[in-house]
Design a protein around this motif. Sequence first.
Motif, PDB file in Angstrom:
ATOM      1  N   ASP A 137       0.852  -1.192   0.000  1.00 28.67           N
ATOM      2  CA  ASP A 137       0.000   0.000   0.000  1.00 28.67           C
ATOM      3  C   ASP A 137       0.888   1.243   0.000  1.00 28.67           C
ATOM      4  OD1 ASP A 137      -1.724   2.086   0.454  1.00 28.67           O
ATOM      5  OD2 ASP A 137      -2.836   1.092   2.073  1.00 28.67           O
ATOM      6  N   ILE A 138       0.835   1.994  -1.099  1.00 24.22           N
ATOM      7  CA  ILE A 138       1.776   3.115  -1.252  1.00 24.22           C
ATOM      8  C   ILE A 138       1.477   4.262  -0.292  1.00 24.22           C
ATOM      9  CG2 ILE A 138       2.291   2.567  -3.653  1.00 24.22           C
ATOM     10  CD1 ILE A 138       0.398   4.787  -4.480  1.00 24.22           C
ATOM     11  N   ASP A 139       0.269   4.287   0.276  1.00 30.36           N
ATOM     12  CA  ASP A 139      -0.095   5.372   1.187  1.00 30.36           C
ATOM     13  C   ASP A 139       0.106   4.997   2.651  1.00 30.36           C
ATOM     14  OD1 ASP A 139      -0.921   7.100  -0.892  1.00 30.36           O
ATOM     15  OD2 ASP A 139      -2.820   6.019  -1.038  1.00 30.36           O
ATOM     16  N   ALA A 140       0.317   3.718   2.922  1.00 33.29           N
ATOM     17  CA  ALA A 140       0.412   3.262   4.314  1.00 33.29           C
ATOM     18  C   ALA A 140       1.790   3.543   4.898  1.00 33.29           C
ATOM     19  CB  ALA A 140       0.100   1.776   4.399  1.00 33.29           C
ATOM     20  N   MET A 141       1.794   3.941   6.176  1.00 33.77           N
ATOM     21  CA  MET A 141       3.046   4.091   6.898  1.00 33.77           C
ATOM     22  C   MET A 141       3.315   2.795   7.657  1.00 33.77           C
ATOM     23  SD  MET A 141       3.717   7.004   5.801  1.00 33.77           S
ATOM     24  CE  MET A 141       5.247   7.311   6.682  1.00 33.77           C
ATOM     25  N   LEU A 142       4.579   2.610   7.998  1.00 42.11           N
ATOM     26  CA  LEU A 142       4.979   1.342   8.595  1.00 42.11           C
ATOM     27  C   LEU A 142       4.208   1.042   9.880  1.00 42.11           C
ATOM     28  CD1 LEU A 142       6.840  -1.086   8.342  1.00 42.11           C
ATOM     29  CD2 LEU A 142       8.587   0.184   9.594  1.00 42.11           C
ATOM     30  N   ASP A 143       3.971   2.064  10.697  1.00 42.58           N
ATOM     31  CA  ASP A 143       3.290   1.820  11.968  1.00 42.58           C
ATOM     32  C   ASP A 143       1.776   1.601  11.807  1.00 42.58           C
ATOM     33  OD1 ASP A 143       2.605   4.359  11.249  1.00 42.58           O
ATOM     34  OD2 ASP A 143       3.417   5.346  13.044  1.00 42.58           O
ATOM     35  N   GLN A 144       1.294   1.704  10.554  1.00 43.92           N
ATOM     36  CA  GLN A 144      -0.126   1.468  10.295  1.00 43.92           C
ATOM     37  C   GLN A 144      -0.408   0.023   9.886  1.00 43.92           C
ATOM     38  OE1 GLN A 144      -0.710   4.544   7.323  1.00 43.92           O
ATOM     39  NE2 GLN A 144      -1.575   5.958   8.851  1.00 43.92           N
ATOM     40  N   ILE A 145       0.633  -0.789   9.710  1.00 37.40           N
ATOM     41  CA  ILE A 145       0.454  -2.196   9.354  1.00 37.40           C
ATOM     42  C   ILE A 145       0.450  -3.011  10.650  1.00 37.40           C
ATOM     43  CG2 ILE A 145       1.343  -4.144   8.029  1.00 37.40           C
ATOM     44  CD1 ILE A 145       0.499  -1.789   6.297  1.00 37.40           C
ATOM     45  N   PRO A 146      -0.691  -3.574  11.021  1.00 36.36           N
ATOM     46  CA  PRO A 146      -0.760  -4.298  12.300  1.00 36.36           C
ATOM     47  C   PRO A 146      -0.021  -5.642  12.235  1.00 36.36           C
ATOM     48  CG  PRO A 146      -2.839  -4.483  11.130  1.00 36.36           C
ATOM     49  CD  PRO A 146      -1.991  -3.554  10.319  1.00 36.36           C
ATOM     50  N   VAL A 147       0.988  -5.774  13.061  1.00 35.85           N
ATOM     51  CA  VAL A 147       1.740  -7.026  13.183  1.00 35.85           C
ATOM     52  C   VAL A 147       2.030  -7.221  14.664  1.00 35.85           C
ATOM     53  CG1 VAL A 147       3.826  -8.291  12.597  1.00 35.85           C
ATOM     54  CG2 VAL A 147       2.814  -6.747  10.914  1.00 35.85           C
ATOM     55  N   ALA A 148       1.522  -8.320  15.219  1.00 41.05           N
ATOM     56  CA  ALA A 148       1.725  -8.539  16.658  1.00 41.05           C
ATOM     57  C   ALA A 148       1.817 -10.032  16.947  1.00 41.05           C
ATOM     58  CB  ALA A 148       0.585  -7.913  17.451  1.00 41.05           C
ATOM     59  N   PRO A 149       2.735 -10.455  17.817  1.00 38.05           N
ATOM     60  CA  PRO A 149       2.836 -11.868  18.193  1.00 38.05           C
ATOM     61  C   PRO A 149       1.709 -12.257  19.145  1.00 38.05           C
ATOM     62  CG  PRO A 149       4.428 -10.571  19.420  1.00 38.05           C
ATOM     63  CD  PRO A 149       3.762  -9.621  18.467  1.00 38.05           C
ATOM     64  N   GLU A 150       1.437 -13.552  19.194  1.00 35.03           N
ATOM     65  CA  GLU A 150       0.398 -14.049  20.104  1.00 35.03           C
ATOM     66  C   GLU A 150       0.750 -15.454  20.558  1.00 35.03           C
ATOM     67  OE1 GLU A 150      -3.142 -13.922  17.797  1.00 35.03           O
ATOM     68  OE2 GLU A 150      -2.646 -15.724  16.643  1.00 35.03           O
ATOM     69  N   ALA A 151       0.132 -15.890  21.645  1.00 29.57           N
ATOM     70  CA  ALA A 151       0.358 -17.229  22.169  1.00 29.57           C
ATOM     71  C   ALA A 151      -0.466 -18.229  21.370  1.00 29.57           C
ATOM     72  CB  ALA A 151      -0.011 -17.286  23.646  1.00 29.57           C
ATOM     73  N   GLY A 152       0.104 -19.403  21.100  1.00 34.97           N
ATOM     74  CA  GLY A 152      -0.573 -20.439  20.342  1.00 34.97           C
ATOM     75  C   GLY A 152      -0.853 -21.658  21.186  1.00 34.97           C
ATOM     76  N   ALA A 153      -0.789 -22.811  20.562  1.00 34.03           N
ATOM     77  CA  ALA A 153      -1.083 -24.077  21.246  1.00 34.03           C
ATOM     78  C   ALA A 153       0.040 -24.439  22.216  1.00 34.03           C
ATOM     79  CB  ALA A 153      -1.248 -25.169  20.203  1.00 34.03           C
ATOM     80  N   PRO A 154      -0.241 -25.365  23.138  1.00 39.00           N
ATOM     81  CA  PRO A 154       0.811 -25.816  24.059  1.00 39.00           C
ATOM     82  C   PRO A 154       1.988 -26.444  23.293  1.00 39.00           C
ATOM     83  CG  PRO A 154      -1.353 -26.521  24.818  1.00 39.00           C
ATOM     84  CD  PRO A 154      -1.553 -25.983  23.429  1.00 39.00           C
ATOM     85  N   LYS A 155       3.165 -26.412  23.929  1.00 40.41           N
ATOM     86  CA  LYS A 155       4.354 -27.001  23.307  1.00 40.41           C
ATOM     87  C   LYS A 155       4.206 -28.521  23.239  1.00 40.41           C
ATOM     88  CE  LYS A 155       7.682 -25.519  25.906  1.00 40.41           C
ATOM     89  NZ  LYS A 155       9.046 -25.194  26.365  1.00 40.41           N
ATOM     90  N   PRO A 156       4.898 -29.157  22.301  1.00 39.03           N
ATOM     91  CA  PRO A 156       4.804 -30.617  22.214  1.00 39.03           C
ATOM     92  C   PRO A 156       5.344 -31.316  23.449  1.00 39.03           C
ATOM     93  CG  PRO A 156       6.488 -29.742  20.735  1.00 39.03           C
ATOM     94  CD  PRO A 156       5.713 -28.575  21.228  1.00 39.03           C
ATOM     95  N   THR A 157       6.406 -30.787  24.039  1.00 35.33           N
ATOM     96  CA  THR A 157       6.949 -31.305  25.305  1.00 35.33           C
ATOM     97  C   THR A 157       7.392 -30.117  26.147  1.00 35.33           C
ATOM     98  OG1 THR A 157       9.198 -31.484  24.419  1.00 35.33           O
ATOM     99  CG2 THR A 157       7.795 -33.435  24.211  1.00 35.33           C
ATOM    100  N   ASN A 158       7.490 -30.344  27.448  1.00 31.89           N
ATOM    101  CA  ASN A 158       7.810 -29.242  28.344  1.00 31.89           C
ATOM    102  C   ASN A 158       9.173 -28.628  28.080  1.00 31.89           C
ATOM    103  OD1 ASN A 158       5.361 -29.430  29.701  1.00 31.89           O
ATOM    104  ND2 ASN A 158       6.152 -30.876  31.240  1.00 31.89           N
TER     105      ASN A 158
END
Length: 786
Positions: free
Chosen positions: A201-222
Amino acid sequence: MFRISARTVLELGSELISSDIIAFYELIKNGFDARTKSGVDVRFDIVLPKRAYLRIQNKISSDENLDELKAQIKSELSQAASARAREDFGKTIDQATSTASLSQLLESAQKKFNTITISDSGDGMSLDDLERSFLVIGTSSRKKEVEAALDRGDKESPYLGEKGIGRLSAMRLGERLRVETAKTSDTHINLLEIDWAKFTDIDAMLDQIPVAPEAGAPKPTNDWSGTSIIISDLLENWTETRVKELAEYDFARLTDPFADAGSRPRIAIYWNNERITVPFMSNSILDAAHARVTGVYEILDNSPVLTCSFEALSLGFEHPVERQTLKLPIEDLQAAIIGKDGPIDDSALSSVGPFTFEAHWYNRRRLSTIDSIGDQRAVRQVQQKWSGILLFRDRFRVFPYGEDDDDWLELDRKALRRSGYTLNKTQFIGRVNISRTANPMLVDQTNREGLRETSEEYVLLQILRYAIQDRLGMFMRDIEKQYKNQKVDLSDAQEKVMKLEDRARTAIKKLKRITPPEGEEAIEGLQQTLFEFSEFASQARKRIEQVEQESRQMVEMAGVGLMVEVVAHELARASENALTALSNLKGNDVPARLQSYFRTLQAEMKSVGKRVRVLDPLSVSGRQRTEVFSLDAAIREAVEAHEAQFKRHKIAVKLDLPEQPLRVRAVKGMLIQVIENLISNSTYWLDMRTEREPSFKAEISIGLSSGPPTMTFEDNGRGIAPENREQIFKMFFSLKDNRRRRGLGLYIARDSAEYHGGTLELDEERNPQTGRLHRFILELPKGAEV
């Protein structure tokens, strides 16, 4: 305050990651920086090949039978792909209720379920790491740790990468990125998804693109930790054939193939769950080399030393295995690598840091069957496959050095201008090893296309070129000279002389146009000197073409070629200096300045005239005439011919000659040539020391005694390392920089002495100040004295 547009990230990635293999390299390197315990896996999971996808899409637009189209798509899915991807692909297709929706769903499945996954079992990343490090382009955390390691003097760098831009490699391979990662202390997988298409998007600024980490499923082993980089919506048409070719060549050379297979970093490549072999290089091909050079560049007590070992194993004619060791301390490195007027400072010889290298040379026509490889054809293919001189830092490849189209050591360019042995890059298998901590000034360009151009990079290149291009080539030619008839090629010298003549003519023409009447006499004298020189050079060239191709005559011709080139250079220099001085004269002060200048010009012109006239006894036809002459007078004449040069270089000459003439029966031209060569070399090396030591007073001492006739020639320059005492007399050996490197002068001078039954030696007595050798002794047989 600057703001950054979103599309800047795409531009940055496309500029910095220039090829697919660079992208893989950056992502793989990140796995090893994460301290992976089992190496890095690269998995291609391709459910539907791109060619089949395009064919089906074309059919959808013309076929109305929805069920048949669904069945055909499912039949085209690769049974070797992962079961989950194949199942999810099929479920997506089943959702279609029309051919239009089928086309859209097929496109969606194609983008989503064809993936490339780069995974490691390293430390992994927490949600905070993803937020504060992975999503920060140009993060400084690793760079700080690398710099701390450099400050501590650690032997190894804590990380292979430090710029914080390797994550942009993913966009080179696909439009979507999914990161699955966790640390040992985490309970769940941490997720991060990025759609690079949103950044267009040629009009979008970098801080306008939503990118955020999140928690997923449990790990396969501890206790599980690691990272998987999953790339989808692939940009290239990946096929099994292409992946195998990538593994065969690029992945095989990604880490040091010379290292033991068990100690190489593990990189596993999979195509739809099938492991693709990444070949390793057999030592058998190295053992089959016909010649080789190995080198160690060390910094000992803050002073650099280069040690090279050369081997000639089988050059295509009968000869024993020959070996030679060359050791260059700092004095010789300053001369050979930087020279009198080099483009860099001497300090770069130390700041470049230590490194090692090896280069194995092959005459491909003479390769034969090797049991562990196969017949001649197979051996040639193996040699071709591994050919090139590669650069590795901490066991990982530095691109693009060693690629088929990369002639970083200029071997091919040099080979085009040489006869005899031509050292083409495809004839070599070799490597250079550097490290981040030992060579901190050898850093990659940001786009990973080679090292940055620094003084240290210049030193590295020049040392490798000197060892491989020059010294190995000269070593092989020296072996050939000893055991096989070999002609001396003078074409290069003749071409240089012609260019120097042209330079002198051009300068004199311009001088005639701008010189006032009071300077005409000097210009006419200079023009007459040029005419005399041109006549002599012309006769010398004709004579060279007429002489039969015998060893003795070849050596004599080489001597004439060297002397003609020296005088041609002096003539061109004097003419151009005159032109420069006259061109700079301005205003009403011309007459007074002209008088002073023309006196200098006439003195230089007379000196050059003497140099031309002294060549006459050096001519091929005249050198063999034995005559009685005064050797002390010949020495004085030679010194007088260089008087202007000595004055220009501020060299004091001390003569210790007998009061009575010392008459000898000899070939005058040959002895003059010995003197001329010693003077020429001495002037160069005295300049080297003067340039580096402003308070230094340059001196040449020439002595002569009888019974038998003995001349000593000594200067107070840099001297010669004791281990090179005999090397300097070998054909083509030279420690001058690459613009002046010839290596024939002392060889011819000794040959001239031996022709008379005499000797030319470098006295083994070391100078107490330098610890090196400074005194040459020319001794004629007692019977030569009249």
